[in-house]
Enzyme design. Sequence first.
Site, short mmCIF file in Angstrom:
data_model
loop_
_atom_site.label_atom_id
_atom_site.label_comp_id
_atom_site.label_asym_id
_atom_site.label_seq_id
_atom_site.Cartn_x
_atom_site.Cartn_y
_atom_site.Cartn_z
N SER A 29 0.87 -1.42 0.13
CA SER A 29 0.00 -0.04 0.08
C SER A 29 0.90 1.21 0.07
O SER A 29 0.65 2.31 -0.78
CB SER A 29 -0.90 0.15 1.35
OG SER A 29 -1.78 -0.94 1.03
N GLY A 101 -5.78 -3.93 -8.05
CA GLY A 101 -7.06 -3.11 -7.91
C GLY A 101 -6.45 -1.78 -7.22
O GLY A 101 -6.88 -0.62 -7.63
N ARG A 129 -13.17 -7.24 -11.77
CA ARG A 129 -13.56 -6.63 -10.54
C ARG A 129 -14.07 -5.23 -10.29
O ARG A 129 -14.06 -4.39 -11.71
CB ARG A 129 -12.09 -6.16 -9.77
CG ARG A 129 -11.39 -7.69 -9.25
CD ARG A 129 -10.27 -7.47 -8.57
NE ARG A 129 -10.38 -6.84 -7.36
CZ ARG A 129 -9.25 -6.39 -6.65
NH1 ARG A 129 -8.02 -6.49 -6.88
NH2 ARG A 129 -9.62 -5.96 -5.15
N SER A 174 -13.48 0.84 2.33
CA SER A 174 -12.49 0.59 1.37
C SER A 174 -11.55 1.68 1.24
O SER A 174 -11.87 2.92 0.95
CB SER A 174 -12.92 0.61 -0.33
OG SER A 174 -12.06 0.55 -1.21
N GLN A 176 -9.27 1.92 -0.83
CA GLN A 176 -8.81 2.38 -2.22
C GLN A 176 -9.70 3.36 -2.64
O GLN A 176 -9.25 4.32 -3.37
CB GLN A 176 -8.85 0.84 -3.11
CG GLN A 176 -7.98 -0.10 -2.84
CD GLN A 176 -7.99 -1.24 -3.72
OE1 GLN A 176 -8.85 -1.61 -4.39
NE2 GLN A 176 -7.21 -2.14 -3.40
N ASP A 327 -7.01 -8.40 4.25
CA ASP A 327 -6.27 -9.21 3.13
C ASP A 327 -5.70 -10.71 3.93
O ASP A 327 -5.06 -11.48 3.20
CB ASP A 327 -4.92 -8.38 2.64
CG ASP A 327 -5.40 -7.43 1.57
OD1 ASP A 327 -6.59 -7.50 1.00
OD2 ASP A 327 -4.77 -6.48 1.57
N ARG A 358 -12.47 -14.81 -2.63
CA ARG A 358 -11.56 -15.40 -1.70
C ARG A 358 -12.15 -16.26 -0.66
O ARG A 358 -12.00 -17.21 -0.34
CB ARG A 358 -10.67 -14.54 -0.79
CG ARG A 358 -9.57 -13.76 -1.73
CD ARG A 358 -8.57 -12.73 -0.75
NE ARG A 358 -7.46 -12.52 -1.67
CZ ARG A 358 -7.02 -11.42 -1.63
NH1 ARG A 358 -7.06 -10.46 -0.60
NH2 ARG A 358 -5.91 -11.14 -2.20
#
Length: 451
Positions: A29, A101, A129, A174, A176, A327, A358
């Site tokens: 990250s 992503g 995605r 999120s 992101q 994760d 996942r």
Amino acid sequence: MSGSDAPEPMTARRSGALTGRAHVPGDKSISHRSLILGAMCVGETRVEGLLEGEDVLATAAAMRAFGAEVADSGEGGWSVHGVGVGGFGEPADVIDCGNSGTGARLVMGAMATTPITATFTGDASLRSRPMGRVTEPLADFGARAVGRPGGRLPMTITGAMDPVPVNYTMPVASAQVKSAILLAGLNAPGETVVIEREATRDHTERMLRGFGAGIAVDEEADGRVITLEGHAELRPQVISVPRDPSSAAFPVAAALIVEGSDVLVPNVGINPTRTGFYATLREMGADLTLENEREEGGEPVADIRARFSPELKGIEVPPERAASMIDEYPILSIVSAFAEGRTIMRGVGELRVKECDRIDAMATGLRASGGAVREGEDWWEIEGMGPAGVPGGARVEARLDHRVAMSFLCLGLGAKDAVTVDDAAPIATSFPTFSALMSELGASLDPVKAG
Ligand code: S3P
């Protein structure tokens, strides 16, 4: 890029004690953000300890395509000569984000308030995605996006000519999405506000502050309110990237389940928005210590020591912890299979839209390895097999997902019979040294010869 045409199967066999020091790579990250923020200021940003994995190298290539100079100066040292906020030029070709992503979403944010057009694509995993979660708030700034149905890549984004600031309450937890909005807000006038009900990793906020942006974070009744002053002028930085707690999770987990192990993972980032996995392991009874806790470059770091833990207990993982270990659920499911009793994980629907689904990937491979898993849309539970151990003996699919591949290889190190992963190539996206590092500790990992 990952998931190349030729799969690289790998087999993990029950191993003797894992011992020694595991120098895992730099934080993924922080590595992406170092390159992107470095590209958004005028002058040279120097980065030490960058993760030289495929995901981050794809972001380096993207930053070059937008006009920054990004150079590898050797031994994890990189330099970025940026073009400043609003200084991105129009890329001459499609931006290929590979498997990442994070790369795709953050770069979309960084270009969304500059009047240029860019087309993004990626590998089969990334092309499946959802990107609407990013392009919707970017549209509020005035950016336009045209992609495949369901907001999938390839997708073309035209940045706003006259961006307006945005006030956005996050519908999903999120980092992101949050980061894409903040990066877009840098080139909008006025204040951009992001409200997150659940705290997600805060590297972007910390780093923006370090780069000199005006940013305030207030903990309020309805969540964390992040306020960014637009038309920012960022100052180049010298960044030392801590090692990735999400990568450290693999040698740590392997040490817990392989008899006699004692492994030290030095210089790992322990930002509280990232350490839910380690809190969970402690609650399960893992022999885990954080040593030498200190602060480096605005991030807390420590050395993590993990020893074989034969008395692990299944627990219910608090759902509010999900964002801080999002994760790590694949590898937690492996540790859970070696615990006594049931481990329950709720509030984890986001796992279904990661590099693969996942929950499905791990449940399928665990069942094939003799494990018992129950699942619903946003929960799953693993029936631990305790000291009796996990049978193993399966060939499982990695589904273009580095963490799925590494998780099943860790399973094979502790299971009775060998576990083969159909393609270990995706591991290079985040942890290119995984197999060498684990072998050095004593893990029995072997590429499967073709034919
Ligand atoms: C990341 C955020 C997480 C995580 C990913 C890295 C980041 O994704 O899964 O590996 O660097 O911001 P989400 O923010 O979508 O949960």
